[in-house]
Design a protein around this motif. Sequence first.
Motif, PDB file in Angstrom:
ATOM      1  N   GLY A   1       0.022  -9.061   8.028  1.00  0.00           N
ATOM      2  CA  GLY A   1       0.361 -10.278   7.291  1.00  0.00           C
ATOM      3  C   GLY A   1       2.042 -10.776   7.540  1.00  0.00           C
ATOM      4  O   GLY A   1       2.210 -11.718   7.178  1.00  0.00           O
TER       5      GLY A   1
ATOM      6  N   GLU B   1      -0.624 -14.159   7.451  1.00  0.00           N
ATOM      7  CA  GLU B   1       0.028 -14.903   6.603  1.00  0.00           C
ATOM      8  C   GLU B   1      -0.847 -16.466   6.855  1.00  0.00           C
ATOM      9  O   GLU B   1      -1.135 -16.864   5.602  1.00  0.00           O
ATOM     10  CB  GLU B   1       1.322 -15.426   7.043  1.00  0.00           C
TER      11      GLU B   1
ATOM     12  N   CYS C   1      -6.415  -0.357  10.363  1.00  0.00           N
ATOM     13  CA  CYS C   1      -5.893  -1.229  10.727  1.00  0.00           C
ATOM     14  C   CYS C   1      -5.048  -1.709   9.724  1.00  0.00           C
ATOM     15  O   CYS C   1      -3.895  -2.121  10.017  1.00  0.00           O
ATOM     16  CB  CYS C   1      -6.778  -2.279  11.206  1.00  0.00           C
ATOM     17  N   THR C   2      -5.505  -1.778   8.538  1.00  0.00           N
ATOM     18  CA  THR C   2      -4.478  -2.151   7.239  1.00  0.00           C
ATOM     19  C   THR C   2      -3.543  -1.082   7.113  1.00  0.00           C
ATOM     20  O   THR C   2      -3.719  -0.046   7.429  1.00  0.00           O
ATOM     21  CB  THR C   2      -5.489  -2.381   6.146  1.00  0.00           C
ATOM     22  N   ASP C   3      -2.569  -1.337   6.259  1.00  0.00           N
ATOM     23  CA  ASP C   3      -1.422  -0.427   6.244  1.00  0.00           C
ATOM     24  C   ASP C   3      -2.060   1.147   5.374  1.00  0.00           C
ATOM     25  O   ASP C   3      -2.743   1.268   4.503  1.00  0.00           O
ATOM     26  CB  ASP C   3      -0.405  -0.886   5.283  1.00  0.00           C
TER      27      ASP C   3
ATOM     28  N   GLU D   1       0.842  -1.095  -0.169  1.00  0.00           N
ATOM     29  CA  GLU D   1       0.225  -0.043   0.074  1.00  0.00           C
ATOM     30  C   GLU D   1       0.813   1.245   0.013  1.00  0.00           C
ATOM     31  O   GLU D   1       1.790   1.297   1.015  1.00  0.00           O
ATOM     32  CB  GLU D   1      -1.162  -0.108   1.163  1.00  0.00           C
TER      33      GLU D   1
ATOM     34  N   HIS E   1       7.283   0.368  11.051  1.00  0.00           N
ATOM     35  CA  HIS E   1       5.831   0.204  10.515  1.00  0.00           C
ATOM     36  C   HIS E   1       5.150  -0.492  11.617  1.00  0.00           C
ATOM     37  O   HIS E   1       3.805  -0.227  11.826  1.00  0.00           O
ATOM     38  CB  HIS E   1       6.059  -0.600   9.465  1.00  0.00           C
TER      39      HIS E   1
ATOM     40  N   PRO F   1      -9.700 -10.976   4.219  1.00  0.00           N
ATOM     41  CA  PRO F   1     -11.098 -10.560   4.055  1.00  0.00           C
ATOM     42  C   PRO F   1     -11.956 -11.477   3.519  1.00  0.00           C
ATOM     43  O   PRO F   1     -13.095 -11.726   3.730  1.00  0.00           O
ATOM     44  CB  PRO F   1     -11.075  -9.241   3.079  1.00  0.00           C
TER      45      PRO F   1
ATOM     46  N   GLY G   1      -3.370  -5.382   9.882  1.00  0.00           N
ATOM     47  CA  GLY G   1      -4.453  -5.814   8.775  1.00  0.00           C
ATOM     48  C   GLY G   1      -5.522  -6.912   9.508  1.00  0.00           C
ATOM     49  O   GLY G   1      -6.636  -6.561   9.302  1.00  0.00           O
TER      50      GLY G   1
ATOM     51  N   ALA H   1      -8.661  -5.844  11.250  1.00  0.00           N
ATOM     52  CA  ALA H   1      -9.909  -5.441  10.435  1.00  0.00           C
ATOM     53  C   ALA H   1     -10.862  -6.559  10.652  1.00  0.00           C
ATOM     54  O   ALA H   1     -12.224  -6.274  10.093  1.00  0.00           O
ATOM     55  CB  ALA H   1      -9.557  -5.121   9.049  1.00  0.00           C
ATOM     56  N   ASN H   2     -10.813  -7.651  10.969  1.00  0.00           N
ATOM     57  CA  ASN H   2     -11.388  -8.817  11.211  1.00  0.00           C
ATOM     58  C   ASN H   2     -12.702  -8.717  12.123  1.00  0.00           C
ATOM     59  O   ASN H   2     -12.542  -8.320  13.325  1.00  0.00           O
ATOM     60  CB  ASN H   2     -10.757 -10.167  11.406  1.00  0.00           C
TER      61      ASN H   2
ATOM     62  N   ASP I   1      -3.894 -15.845   4.787  1.00  0.00           N
ATOM     63  CA  ASP I   1      -3.667 -15.668   3.318  1.00  0.00           C
ATOM     64  C   ASP I   1      -3.356 -17.099   2.761  1.00  0.00           C
ATOM     65  O   ASP I   1      -3.940 -17.492   1.956  1.00  0.00           O
ATOM     66  CB  ASP I   1      -2.382 -14.737   3.008  1.00  0.00           C
TER      67      ASP I   1
ATOM     68  N   PRO J   1      -6.075 -10.987  -0.940  1.00  0.00           N
ATOM     69  CA  PRO J   1      -5.531 -11.534   0.118  1.00  0.00           C
ATOM     70  C   PRO J   1      -6.753 -12.538   1.009  1.00  0.00           C
ATOM     71  O   PRO J   1      -7.841 -12.118   0.691  1.00  0.00           O
ATOM     72  CB  PRO J   1      -5.321 -10.372   1.068  1.00  0.00           C
ATOM     73  N   GLY J   2      -6.346 -13.550   1.821  1.00  0.00           N
ATOM     74  CA  GLY J   2      -7.291 -14.411   2.258  1.00  0.00           C
ATOM     75  C   GLY J   2      -7.832 -13.995   3.405  1.00  0.00           C
ATOM     76  O   GLY J   2      -9.096 -14.386   3.465  1.00  0.00           O
TER      77      GLY J   2
HETATM   78  O1  KG4 Z   1      -1.273  -4.659   8.222  1.00  0.00           O
HETATM   79  P1  KG4 Z   1      -1.377  -5.185   6.729  1.00  0.00           P
HETATM   80  O2  KG4 Z   1      -2.437  -4.333   5.968  1.00  0.00           O
HETATM   81  O3  KG4 Z   1      -0.009  -5.286   6.056  1.00  0.00           O
HETATM   82  C1  KG4 Z   1       1.002  -5.698   6.739  1.00  0.00           C
HETATM   83  O4  KG4 Z   1       1.683  -4.878   7.396  1.00  0.00           O
HETATM   84  O5  KG4 Z   1       1.178  -7.162   6.559  1.00  0.00           O
HETATM   85  O6  KG4 Z   1      -2.049  -6.753   6.931  1.00  0.00           O
HETATM   86  C2  KG4 Z   1      -2.401  -7.478   6.056  1.00  0.00           C
HETATM   87  C3  KG4 Z   1      -2.959  -8.889   6.297  1.00  0.00           C
HETATM   88  C4  KG4 Z   1      -3.213  -9.638   5.296  1.00  0.00           C
HETATM   89  O7  KG4 Z   1      -2.586 -11.023   5.792  1.00  0.00           O
HETATM   90  C5  KG4 Z   1      -4.630  -9.787   5.315  1.00  0.00           C
HETATM   91  O8  KG4 Z   1      -5.001 -11.050   4.935  1.00  0.00           O
HETATM   92  C6  KG4 Z   1      -4.943  -9.454   6.534  1.00  0.00           C
HETATM   93  O9  KG4 Z   1      -4.111  -8.822   6.907  1.00  0.00           O
HETATM   94  N1  KG4 Z   1      -6.371  -8.924   6.659  1.00  0.00           N
HETATM   95  C7  KG4 Z   1      -7.415  -9.690   7.246  1.00  0.00           C
HETATM   96  C8  KG4 Z   1      -8.423  -8.934   7.073  1.00  0.00           C
HETATM   97  N2  KG4 Z   1      -8.216  -7.764   6.243  1.00  0.00           N
HETATM   98  C9  KG4 Z   1      -6.747  -7.825   6.122  1.00  0.00           C
HETATM   99  N3  KG4 Z   1      -7.322 -10.994   7.955  1.00  0.00           N
HETATM  100  C10 KG4 Z   1      -8.474 -11.371   8.505  1.00  0.00           C
HETATM  101  N4  KG4 Z   1      -9.825 -10.577   8.352  1.00  0.00           N
HETATM  102  C11 KG4 Z   1      -9.772  -9.376   7.897  1.00  0.00           C
HETATM  103  N5  KG4 Z   1     -10.788  -8.797   7.279  1.00  0.00           N
END
Ligand code: KG4
Length: 354
Positions: free
Chosen positions: A146, A173, A317-319, A15, A114, A190, A287, A290-291, A176, A187-188
């Motif tokens: 991730g 991970e 929550c995501t980047d 991102e 980060h 969401p 990320g 965000a679940n 995913d 990505p797995g």
């Molecule tokens: O923090 P992030 O955006 O990037 C990193 O710093 O890694 O996290 C990305 C991770 C991915 O593995 C993605 O599958 C996971 O966060 N993720 C979720 C959800 N949204 C993103 N995992 C579970 N439920 C979600 N809703």
Amino acid sequence: MSGPLVLAIESSCDETGIALVEGGRRIRANVVASQVAMHAATGGIVPEVAARAHLRWVLPVLDEAWNDGGIEWSDLDGIAVTYGPGLAGSLLVGINVAKTLAWVHDKPLVGVNHLEGHVYAAWLLDADEEERPEPVFPLVALVVSGGHTFLVEMTDHLTYRLLGQTLDDAAGEAFDKVGRLLGLGYPGGPAIMHAAARATRRDATFPRAWLGDSWDFSFSGLKTAARRIVEEARRDASLTDVSEPLPDAVVAELASGFQDSVVDVLVTKTIRAAEATGACSIVIGGGVAANAVLRDRLAAEAEARGLPLIVPRPGLCTDNGAMIGAAGARRLAAGERSGMDLDARPSLPLARRR
Ligand code: KG4
Ligand code: ZN
């Protein structure tokens, strides 16, 4: 709210995020260009492709953030940039832009971890959001992304003690990888969350790695179990051709079982750690935060114990760049400065056990 105004740049993974944050808290602009759709085609991130996409997007994203913020360069108090952990090629794009801007406009520059950004997302307020109390120290922070999964204790700003971390895969991970096993694409995370929400049966049970009383995590056994469970389900459905997908109802049930296992471990360990360390609040970021099921379960457990929980909205929550601005403002306020020799640190740690 007033306070130093920081321009923040995030480009550690997939991102490109640029934000303007005031007082380490109030978002004045926050633009994120996601490469998710691009990486979905390859089923994961190809580092060189990610770096080139940052190069393509970083200036348009900067333009948009700058226009949204409606500020002059003279209003700006500093520039914060992610310098690790992450993909070297991706990090270098953001670092180089940040250095150039700091040099041209003669602004203080600070490199931000980060992972610290993911923690500091808990302090952010949207432009139109009402004031609310800040997280209270000492606190326990769960970061689930991730690439990382860990619990830290913060007794004050910028002060971390590692309580536990994953011994193998990060939670994201695992999401995913299992998403891929279930044919849900990248990505797995969401995708699993949405599939699980459609589950009508919740009989599939996945193992939980408790590791005794430790606050460490392990998700590799769960991933292996998921592979076995998916293979069994394929046999039960008499699917022999690999191109034949599992029935949607089965995918939903397995997604739900897997998600419950990850959430159960994350919530239980976070609450245990908070209670054992006498935390006054819990924050969560990354990320996976965000679940929706993780957010709801943790909220219920924290409330039952009277522990304030701060969970950023899913988009924080995501980047994103805003979280780097929140952490960067604290570092600048503490007098920290990075030089023009600031370099990417792909394996930069956040905290050690003490
Ligand atoms: O923090 P992030 O955006 O990037 C990193 O710093 O890694 O996290 C990305 C991770 C991915 O593995 C993605 O599958 C996971 O966060 N993720 C979720 C959800 N949204 C993103 N995992 C579970 N439920 C979600 N809703
Ligand atoms: Zn992240």
